[in-house]
Design an enzyme around this catalytic site. Structure first.
Site, PDB file in Angstrom:
ATOM      1  N   HIS A  69       0.250   1.676  11.570  1.00  0.00           N
ATOM      2  CA  HIS A  69       0.024   0.717  10.486  1.00  0.00           C
ATOM      3  C   HIS A  69      -0.648  -0.510  11.104  1.00  0.00           C
ATOM      4  O   HIS A  69      -0.425  -0.816  12.280  1.00  0.00           O
ATOM      5  CB  HIS A  69       1.397   0.354   9.919  1.00  0.00           C
ATOM      6  CG  HIS A  69       1.397  -0.483   8.686  1.00  0.00           C
ATOM      7  ND1 HIS A  69       1.202  -1.840   8.712  1.00  0.00           N
ATOM      8  CD2 HIS A  69       1.585  -0.149   7.379  1.00  0.00           C
ATOM      9  CE1 HIS A  69       1.282  -2.313   7.470  1.00  0.00           C
ATOM     10  NE2 HIS A  69       1.511  -1.307   6.641  1.00  0.00           N
TER      11      HIS A  69
ATOM     12  N   ASP B 203       8.114   1.006  15.675  1.00  0.00           N
ATOM     13  CA  ASP B 203       7.963   0.577  14.286  1.00  0.00           C
ATOM     14  C   ASP B 203       8.787   1.542  13.438  1.00  0.00           C
ATOM     15  O   ASP B 203       8.390   2.688  13.225  1.00  0.00           O
ATOM     16  CB  ASP B 203       6.478   0.604  13.904  1.00  0.00           C
ATOM     17  CG  ASP B 203       6.263   0.405  12.405  1.00  0.00           C
ATOM     18  OD1 ASP B 203       7.248   0.281  11.653  1.00  0.00           O
ATOM     19  OD2 ASP B 203       5.090   0.403  11.982  1.00  0.00           O
TER      20      ASP B 203
ATOM     21  N   CYS C  19      -3.042   0.496   4.673  1.00  0.00           N
ATOM     22  CA  CYS C  19      -2.937  -0.378   5.858  1.00  0.00           C
ATOM     23  C   CYS C  19      -3.081   0.409   7.144  1.00  0.00           C
ATOM     24  O   CYS C  19      -2.388   0.144   8.134  1.00  0.00           O
ATOM     25  CB  CYS C  19      -1.625  -1.155   5.866  1.00  0.00           C
ATOM     26  SG  CYS C  19      -1.476  -2.272   4.485  1.00  0.00           S
TER      27      CYS C  19
END
Lengths: 148, 406
Positions: free
Chosen positions: B121, B198, B361
């Site tokens: 991302h 993440d 994104c």
């Protein structure tokens, strides 16, 4: 299928999407504007030939949804032959149409462009429709800067 | 309880959109909130809203207990050793930026490497680009397999003795790939690098244990896991966090303030400058209670069934391209031939079905896939097979609608 959707995807829009007018690139001595819609990845390359304050020709290339490509096709058709200031005025009329405001439909022959008025009911798609117009405005703005 | 009963706990789902029952398939962007979370926020504001860590008064104590109680819930939820390792942030983006700005800027220099993947991302790409630009370090990418997975051999080949940071998403928000974080962390550590994860798309859907993964930092957001927007978590190993400088300075994070010099509070508060996100933390705590009551194993199992069903139904449709590996998390990213994803999403929306269309994104990943945009349907515990049937019906409508054009 809702009638709003039919208003959005009118036949004339689909026609411009399928058979875009003025698709391509003006090779020699043209103003080139690259613009993208950062929220969705659509991108347009607009080339304009401006002589003596008049848009002699306009072509576009790029990738995008039906609304953005049809709008680009219609825009190039509409501004061809117009003095720059009129093209900018036409862009303002178009933005009014997109925002669902009352718009001036008398000063210029809006032609196919009016088919896009249904976009105003789809706020998420307004940016698709205005991309090519923003590119045109930036292009003629650039031209004026260069002359100053 | 079954998904049909879970669903009833989400008031927002009981409505019509464009004259059709809402089918919400955009939980990877943000999840809906159960009544328990909405009521916890409501109760906080109605009964004990107050600033934390300072007031002597009763409300201040209740607010502090609520805020710090939420920290303990987070610690347990991700299996951290200590609440000192749990920092509340604005979300995953702020959490990764904190690691980049604090750890990255202080520990990297020319000749060092940061290793990420092309599926990340933007929030796990751009902070590292900025660190690389400022410190002179190099940003490297682990290549992807054709199906959008990571081969550990490629990790071995990309991570070197010069690598200082490896940062990888646990679950891809586009491909649905579930990455082998534990194995990647082991390779990072063998080379002396720290491992950043993440967890925005994993923590809401599967049991995470940061000690088992042996990651050094783990970031996630509340709003994707039934909690409110505006709050997330940065987990970091205590030994590392202790050596790191805060990135925000001001109230709440200080120990002693002089005219020229100041000192910081201990962990975790030194990283929480300003009045913290009190209501958000309490809402996140309520979301954790909710998810633990349902059981994350049940959530994962349910989403697995939905993803399999969606893939099966989609494969019956002609002219559909599905992106990502066969084994995947609860989402399906796809394109219809000759219909731009925006148009797909608009037609679906007119049928009350919410999906995401765009680059998600992840522009570098779109480039790798060689598309400008895709459409994505993502599932959560409140989705059912009926939702997927409605989605497929909507896609058929979109195909028919645009079919006459081409």
């Amino acid at each position: 299928m809702s009638s709003n959707l039919d208003q959005l995807y009118r036949q004339v829009i689909m026609d411009h999407y399928k058979n875009p007018r003025n698709k391509g690139v003006i090779e020699d001595n043209a103003l080139t504007i690259n613009m993208n819609n950062p929220t969705c990845g659509d991108r347009i390359q607009l080339t304009l030939k401006v002589e003596d304050g008049k848009i002699e020709s306009a072509k576009f290339d790029g990738e995008g949804c039906s609304i953005s490509l049809a709008s680009a096709s219609m825009m190039t058709q509409a501004v061809k032959g117009l003095p720059v200031e009129d093209a900018v005025k036409l862009a303002k009329i178009f933005y009014d149409m997109m925002l669902g405001n009352d718009y001036d439909d008398e000063s210029y022959d809006l032609g196919d462009i009016e088919a896009l008025s249904g976009v105003s009911k789809f706020p998420a798609r307004i940016k698709c429709a205005t991309l090519a117009w923003k590119a045109m405005e930036q292009g003629v703005g650039k031209d004026e800067e260069e002359e100053e | 309880m079954s998904a049909n009963e879970w669903r009833k706990l989400f008031p927002i789902l009981d409505q019509e959109v464009n004259g059709k029952p809402l089918v919400y398939l955009d939980s990877a962007a943000t999840s809906q909130k159960p009544i328990q979370v909405i009521e916890a926020l409501d109760k906080y504001y109605k009964e004990y809203n107050s600033n934390v860590h300072r007031g002597v008064h009763t409300l201040g104590t209740r607010a502090t207990d609520g805020y710090e109680g939420a920290r303990e819930k987070v610690r347990r939820f991700i299996g951290a050793k200590s609440t000192q390792e749990i920092i509340f942030t604005r979300g995953t983006t702020t959490a990764i930026n904190t690691v980049a700005r604090s750890y990255g800027m202080a520990n990297l220099s020319e000749g060092d490497e940061i290793v990420i993947t092309p599926m990340e991302h933007h929030s796990n790409i751009i902070p590292w680009q900025q660190v690389a630009k400022t410190t002179g370090a190099t940003l490297k990418y682990i290549p992807l397999q054709p199906d959008g997975t990571i081969d550990l051999v490629d990790v071995e080949n990309t991570v070197t003795a010069h690598t200082k940071i490896v940062s990888v998403m646990q679950v891809s928000n586009v491909l649905g790939t579930i990455n082998p974080i534990k194995e990647i962390a082991a390779i990072a550590h063998k080379n002396g690098a720290v491992m950043v994860v993440d967890g925005a798309q994993s923590a809401p859907h599967m049991k995470v244990n940061v000690q088992d993964l042996d990651c050094d930092f783990f970031a996630f957001s509340a709003h994707k896991m039934c909690g409110p927007t505006g709050i997330g978590v940065l987990y970091g190993k205590k030994a590392l966090l202790n050596k790191m400088d805060p990135v925000e300075f001001g109230g709440e994070m200080i120990d002693f303030v002089g005219l020229q010099e100041s000192t910081w509070k201990e962990l975790p508060w030194k990283f929480e400058g300003g009045t913290p996100i009190i209501a958000g933390a309490i809402g996140l705590g309520a979301a954790i209670d909710f998810l633990e009551e349902i059981g994350l194993d049940n959530v994962l199992k349910h989403e697995h069934v939905l993803a399999e069903y969606a893939m099966e139904r989609l494969s019956e449709l002609e002219g559909v391209t599905i992106f990502g590996p066969k084994e995947r998390a609860g989402l399906v990213t796809f394109n219809l031939d000759d219909v731009h994803p925006h148009d797909v999403a608009t037609v679906l929306d007119s049928e009350g079905i919410a999906v995401r269309a765009g680059h998600h994104c992840a522009q570098p990943l779109m480039k790798w896939l060689d598309v400008t945009a895709t459409a994505r349907a993502s599932f959560y515990l409140y989705n059912t097979e009926d939702d997927i049937d409605a989605f497929l019906k909507g896609l058929t409508t979109a195909k028919e609608y645009f079919g006459h054009v081409f």
